[in-house]
Motif scaffolding. Structure first.
Motif, mmCIF file in Angstrom:
data_model
loop_
_atom_site.group_PDB
_atom_site.id
_atom_site.type_symbol
_atom_site.label_atom_id
_atom_site.label_comp_id
_atom_site.label_asym_id
_atom_site.label_seq_id
_atom_site.Cartn_x
_atom_site.Cartn_y
_atom_site.Cartn_z
ATOM 1 N N LEU A 102 0.839 -1.124 -0.035
ATOM 2 C CA LEU A 102 -0.092 -0.003 0.219
ATOM 3 C C LEU A 102 0.761 1.091 -0.007
ATOM 4 O O LEU A 102 1.955 1.151 0.767
ATOM 5 C CB LEU A 102 -1.082 0.167 1.449
ATOM 6 C CG LEU A 102 -2.150 -0.716 1.130
ATOM 7 C CD1 LEU A 102 -1.907 -2.199 0.830
ATOM 8 C CD2 LEU A 102 -2.639 -0.651 2.643
ATOM 9 N N GLN A 151 -6.930 5.827 7.736
ATOM 10 C CA GLN A 151 -7.785 5.206 6.633
ATOM 11 C C GLN A 151 -6.995 4.097 5.811
ATOM 12 O O GLN A 151 -7.792 3.032 5.642
ATOM 13 C CB GLN A 151 -8.244 6.281 5.700
ATOM 14 C CG GLN A 151 -9.155 7.316 6.169
ATOM 15 C CD GLN A 151 -9.215 8.566 5.215
ATOM 16 O OE1 GLN A 151 -8.349 8.754 4.580
ATOM 17 N NE2 GLN A 151 -10.344 9.180 5.167
ATOM 18 N N LEU A 152 -5.883 4.098 5.555
ATOM 19 C CA LEU A 152 -5.329 3.109 5.106
ATOM 20 C C LEU A 152 -5.182 1.671 5.961
ATOM 21 O O LEU A 152 -5.302 0.658 5.623
ATOM 22 C CB LEU A 152 -3.471 3.279 4.169
ATOM 23 C CG LEU A 152 -3.755 4.575 3.329
ATOM 24 C CD1 LEU A 152 -2.310 4.148 2.798
ATOM 25 C CD2 LEU A 152 -4.789 4.219 2.255
ATOM 26 N N PHE A 185 -3.513 5.383 -4.086
ATOM 27 C CA PHE A 185 -4.731 5.882 -3.508
ATOM 28 C C PHE A 185 -4.919 7.369 -4.233
ATOM 29 O O PHE A 185 -3.715 8.115 -4.271
ATOM 30 C CB PHE A 185 -4.730 6.054 -2.077
ATOM 31 C CG PHE A 185 -4.736 4.429 -1.339
ATOM 32 C CD1 PHE A 185 -6.013 4.011 -1.298
ATOM 33 C CD2 PHE A 185 -3.590 3.899 -1.192
ATOM 34 C CE1 PHE A 185 -6.010 2.730 -0.796
ATOM 35 C CE2 PHE A 185 -3.612 2.445 -0.690
ATOM 36 C CZ PHE A 185 -4.763 1.971 -0.524
ATOM 37 N N GLU A 234 -7.617 1.173 7.938
ATOM 38 C CA GLU A 234 -8.953 0.565 7.794
ATOM 39 C C GLU A 234 -9.143 -0.042 6.749
ATOM 40 O O GLU A 234 -9.731 -1.239 6.513
ATOM 41 C CB GLU A 234 -10.033 1.766 8.064
ATOM 42 C CG GLU A 234 -9.946 2.044 9.460
ATOM 43 C CD GLU A 234 -10.600 3.555 9.547
ATOM 44 O OE1 GLU A 234 -11.150 3.980 8.533
ATOM 45 O OE2 GLU A 234 -10.415 4.245 10.636
ATOM 46 N N PHE A 235 -8.413 0.343 5.646
ATOM 47 C CA PHE A 235 -8.527 -0.367 4.164
ATOM 48 C C PHE A 235 -8.093 -1.799 4.190
ATOM 49 O O PHE A 235 -8.745 -2.746 3.882
ATOM 50 C CB PHE A 235 -7.824 0.426 3.293
ATOM 51 C CG PHE A 235 -7.858 -0.188 1.914
ATOM 52 C CD1 PHE A 235 -9.013 0.129 0.788
ATOM 53 C CD2 PHE A 235 -6.743 -0.841 1.436
ATOM 54 C CE1 PHE A 235 -8.807 -0.656 -0.299
ATOM 55 C CE2 PHE A 235 -6.547 -1.341 -0.051
ATOM 56 C CZ PHE A 235 -7.924 -1.245 -0.596
ATOM 57 N N ALA A 236 -6.940 -2.062 4.987
ATOM 58 C CA ALA A 236 -6.217 -3.212 5.135
ATOM 59 C C ALA A 236 -5.994 -3.594 6.478
ATOM 60 O O ALA A 236 -5.094 -3.078 6.841
ATOM 61 C CB ALA A 236 -4.906 -3.358 4.241
ATOM 62 N N TYR A 257 -1.334 -1.271 -4.299
ATOM 63 C CA TYR A 257 -2.385 -0.342 -4.212
ATOM 64 C C TYR A 257 -1.917 1.099 -4.127
ATOM 65 O O TYR A 257 -1.247 1.631 -3.346
ATOM 66 C CB TYR A 257 -3.586 -0.540 -3.063
ATOM 67 C CG TYR A 257 -4.043 -1.694 -3.045
ATOM 68 C CD1 TYR A 257 -5.423 -1.781 -3.752
ATOM 69 C CD2 TYR A 257 -3.733 -2.861 -2.476
ATOM 70 C CE1 TYR A 257 -6.186 -2.790 -3.719
ATOM 71 C CE2 TYR A 257 -4.666 -4.114 -2.267
ATOM 72 C CZ TYR A 257 -5.768 -4.175 -3.118
ATOM 73 O OH TYR A 257 -6.499 -5.201 -3.079
ATOM 74 N N SER A 293 -8.823 3.399 -3.815
ATOM 75 C CA SER A 293 -7.960 2.644 -4.301
ATOM 76 C C SER A 293 -7.833 2.177 -5.606
ATOM 77 O O SER A 293 -8.648 1.949 -6.328
ATOM 78 C CB SER A 293 -7.834 1.346 -3.194
ATOM 79 O OG SER A 293 -8.951 0.592 -3.715
ATOM 80 N N THR A 298 -13.235 9.309 1.511
ATOM 81 C CA THR A 298 -12.762 8.095 1.650
ATOM 82 C C THR A 298 -11.648 7.877 0.603
ATOM 83 O O THR A 298 -12.076 8.186 -0.567
ATOM 84 C CB THR A 298 -13.715 6.793 1.619
ATOM 85 O OG1 THR A 298 -14.632 7.245 2.209
ATOM 86 C CG2 THR A 298 -13.060 5.500 2.196
#
Lengths: 102, 443
Positions: free
Chosen positions: B57, B69-70, B129, B72-74, B127, B139, B136
């Motif tokens: 990421l 936030q990243l 962003f 939370e994404f992963a 990924y 991705s 949000t």
């Protein structure tokens, strides 16, 4: 005059120079960056970068250019942290005093 | 040779040994959030993730909210970080330096490690962003094959596909798509060497260039270029200058070519599409597309597809095709904000501003051109109705939400915004309000 008195006079003169330079540098910063504050509002020990005055890396480059033109100082971080010189107005002024060529 | 660290070369075998050792030290996880600021650490982290089948990421900034936030994404991601302060928002952090060899590996281990790993072209490599208009991050998946195909095509256009081994110095972070492609991937895919350091001040950049063997290239942006040329620092000769992220003034391009005694090539691309076109601004205004890539004009911009592009993407730029593989760029659609390669939209910034408790109404806008800027950066301004907040508290709240380059300058507190009958905010009304407040302000 004793050596001690000479030393303390020199010290006082250097401090006055640093104060005058500090005022001048604060004015340059406010002008160069179009800040909405007066130069006197920049406290000598307030961080300039990030928190505090809130400058970012583009501002730092901007000031680096003005400082190099005005005082003939090329800012260098070498391998150190880019923004350490901008820890505060006082640190920036000390850096200029130590490295100025004009 | 794959890298220079403080001027010292790092061999491919050493790099592979470092990547394998780091891969073995990963805890169970399928994602690696690579926040390393040193480009060698970053690249070792990327390679370790690739050989162990993990996706990287790439955070667009290290603002606490972005990192969170990243996370939370992963949620299973391990954060690779080589600076103390960049990772505080995340629970699981690994310092890549703990896995780096000190260079004293025995010859047998290094030889065994020298076998270059094969990565499946379809493997999900990274990924990246962009900011979505609702707050949000969006991705974008990048597979290994298309990433490599893109930089190899670029290398041919740049004259970096021959036998010569180049040294690449970049002033952009490795996590930014342009820096990722033009320093990290170019080195990995085409046998060039990246420079681990990211020098910042003009004098540091000149010194770092001087240390590198030739041929050497500088990968930079209009902001850094303007600062370099304006600094009065003596510039060493380089063999190629690459520039991207924002339009480069023709005059600046010509001065850069003269002072560096080098060709300057400008790259056009986006986070979503990667690099797709190139031009030499001192020779032509026309951009040449990567082969296989096509652009199609639509009402809201231009749709890019084909070639290495995995998802057809609408680019918010006004283009004019001048041939099947060439076009002119007429500028960005007005809602878009691009400061020093960081992209956002006024809609996104407004959303963030208005989500701060205490803000009743607020709007970002493009301030009138500032003549004072030495780096040529146009900032965004904002008007806000927030009687319960002061500037310091509002800026602090914004800094949590958006990248620092988008912090409004000036930030104007007003009793109400100059909305017209339909509730819209004409740009001219905002700009004249800003001008009035500036002239009324005490000196």
């Amino acid at each position: 005059m004793s050596d001690h008195q000479v030393a303390s006079l020199r010290h006082a003169a250097a401090a006055a120079d640093a104060d005058a330079l500090s005022t001048e540098v604060a004015r340059l910063i406010v002008q160069a960056l179009n800040l909405e504050i007066s130069p006197a509002q920049i406290a000598p020990d307030q961080p300039l970068y990030g928190e505090g005055l809130g400058l970012d890396s583009i501002d730092i480059l901007e000031i680096a250019l003005v400082v190099s033109k005005t005082y003939g100082v090329q800012l260098r971080a070498d391998s150190g942290e880019n923004t350490r010189i901008f820890g505060s107005l006082r640190q920036l002024v000390e850096y200029i005093i130590a490295n100025r060529t004009k | 040779m794959i890298a220079y660290r403080a001027g010292t070369p790092v061999l491919v075998s050493q790099f592979l040994a470092d990547a394998r050792r780091l891969a073995r030290s990963f805890p169970p996880c399928t994602h690696v959030l690579n926040a390393c600021s040193d480009r060698y650490h970053f690249t070792v982290g990327l390679a370790a993730a690739l050989i162990s089948g993990r996706a990287s990421l790439l955070p667009s900034s290290q603002a606490p909210q972005v990192m969170q936030q990243l996370g939370e994404f992963a949620p299973d991601a391990i954060c690779l970080c080589d600076e103390a302060d960049g990772s505080s928002a995340l629970p699981r952090v690994l310092d890549p330096r703990e896995a780096l060899g000190a260079g004293e590996e025995d010859a047998a281990a290094v030889t065994a490690a020298h076998e270059v790993p094969q990565i499946d072209a379809a493997q999900l490599a990274a990924y990246v962003f962009t900011s979505g208009s609702t707050g949000t991050p969006l991705s974008h998946r990048k597979s290994f094959g298309p990433l490599i195909a893109c930089v190899r095509e670029g290398a041919r256009r740049l004259g970096l596909a021959g036998a010569a081994r180049w040294a690449m110095l970049a002033t952009v972070p490795p996590q930014h798509m342009y820096g990722f492609e033009s320093s990290v991937l170019l080195a990995l895919a085409c046998g060039h060497a990246l420079c681990a350091e990211r020098p910042f001040y003009p004098a540091d950049i000149a010194a770092a260039l001087e240390r590198l063997p030739r041929p050497r290239a500088l990968v930079t942006t209009p902001v850094h270029l303007r600062a370099l040329l304006g600094s009065g620092v003596e510039l060493p000769a380089v063999d190629l200058v690459l520039c991207s992220t924002a339009p480069l003034a023709q005059q600046l391009a010509a001065e850069a070519e003269r002072r560096f005694d080098a060709r300057l090539l400008e790259i056009y691309g986006s986070t979503e599409t990667g690099q797709i076109a190139i031009r030499r601004p001192t020779h032509t205004a026309e951009w040449r597309l990567w082969s296989g890539v096509s652009l199609e004009l639509e009402a809201a911009g231009s749709r890019a597809r084909g070639g290495h592009i995995e998802q057809p993407t609408l680019l918010p730029d006004v283009l004019e095709m001048t041939g099947p593989e060439s076009f002119l760029l007429h500028g960005r659609l007005s809602d878009l904000v691009n400061i020093a390669g960081k992209r956002s939209s006024l809609a996104y910034l407004n959303y963030q501003l208005n989500s701060i408790p205490g803000v009743e109404d607020g709007a970002f806008f493009h301030a009138a051109e500032s003549s004072a800027s030495h780096t040529g950066v146009a900032r965004v301004a904002a008007c806000v109705v927030a009687p319960a907040l002061d500037a310091a508290r509002l800026l602090e709240a914004l800094r949590e939400r958006i990248d620092a380059v988008f912090l409004p300058r000036p930030l104007l507190f007003v009793a109400r915004l100059p909305r017209n009958d339909t509730g819209k905010l004409p740009l001219a009304a905002l700009q004249s309000l800003a001008a009035q407040m500036k002239s009324a302000a005490p000196a």
